[in-house]
Design a protein around this motif. Sequence first.
Motif, PDB file in Angstrom:
ATOM      1  N   ARG A  17      46.372  46.592  37.392  1.00  0.00           N
ATOM      2  CA  ARG A  17      46.470  45.678  38.380  1.00  0.00           C
ATOM      3  C   ARG A  17      45.289  44.970  38.949  1.00  0.00           C
ATOM      4  NH1 ARG A  17      48.360  41.254  40.122  1.00  0.00           N
ATOM      5  NH2 ARG A  17      49.026  41.261  42.059  1.00  0.00           N
ATOM      6  N   LEU A  21      43.815  41.348  38.316  1.00  0.00           N
ATOM      7  CA  LEU A  21      43.455  40.571  39.725  1.00  0.00           C
ATOM      8  C   LEU A  21      42.065  40.006  39.451  1.00  0.00           C
ATOM      9  CD1 LEU A  21      44.929  42.682  42.599  1.00  0.00           C
ATOM     10  CD2 LEU A  21      45.627  40.490  42.033  1.00  0.00           C
ATOM     11  N   GLU A  76      40.663  40.068  49.338  1.00  0.00           N
ATOM     12  CA  GLU A  76      41.853  39.789  48.511  1.00  0.00           C
ATOM     13  C   GLU A  76      42.406  41.008  47.776  1.00  0.00           C
ATOM     14  OE1 GLU A  76      44.428  37.347  46.220  1.00  0.00           O
ATOM     15  OE2 GLU A  76      43.002  36.777  47.864  1.00  0.00           O
ATOM     16  N   GLU A  80      46.451  42.459  47.940  1.00  0.00           N
ATOM     17  CA  GLU A  80      47.106  42.563  46.827  1.00  0.00           C
ATOM     18  C   GLU A  80      47.346  44.081  46.485  1.00  0.00           C
ATOM     19  OE1 GLU A  80      48.503  40.332  45.025  1.00  0.00           O
ATOM     20  OE2 GLU A  80      47.517  38.618  45.935  1.00  0.00           O
TER      21      GLU A  80
END
Length: 100
Positions: A17, A21, A76, A80
């Motif tokens: 992940r 990203l 960010e 997330e």
Amino acid sequence: MSDCCLHLLCPLAVEERVVDLLLALGESGVFTSAPTHAHGFAHGRLNAAEQVSGRSRASLIHLVLPAREVDGLLAELSRELPHSGVRYWVTEVQRQGELA
């Protein structure tokens, strides 16, 4: 403005992940990732085998970016991946380039 190296210590459960990203943001440019072992975590965060060995498997990601972009990228990632166990630190880059 100087460049920094952002180091991300990622539990294996969120490694893909984090990489996704960073690739999606596109601003990261070239970065590296490597398997590693993390030490010093509370036993509650380790499985039984990790508790015996005193270390957990993780991935360490390094990316160089302008210092002015570090806070935005961390914000960010925090949005997330809240409470994901990803740890980070930032170091100043003295010099970088590509061998010609």
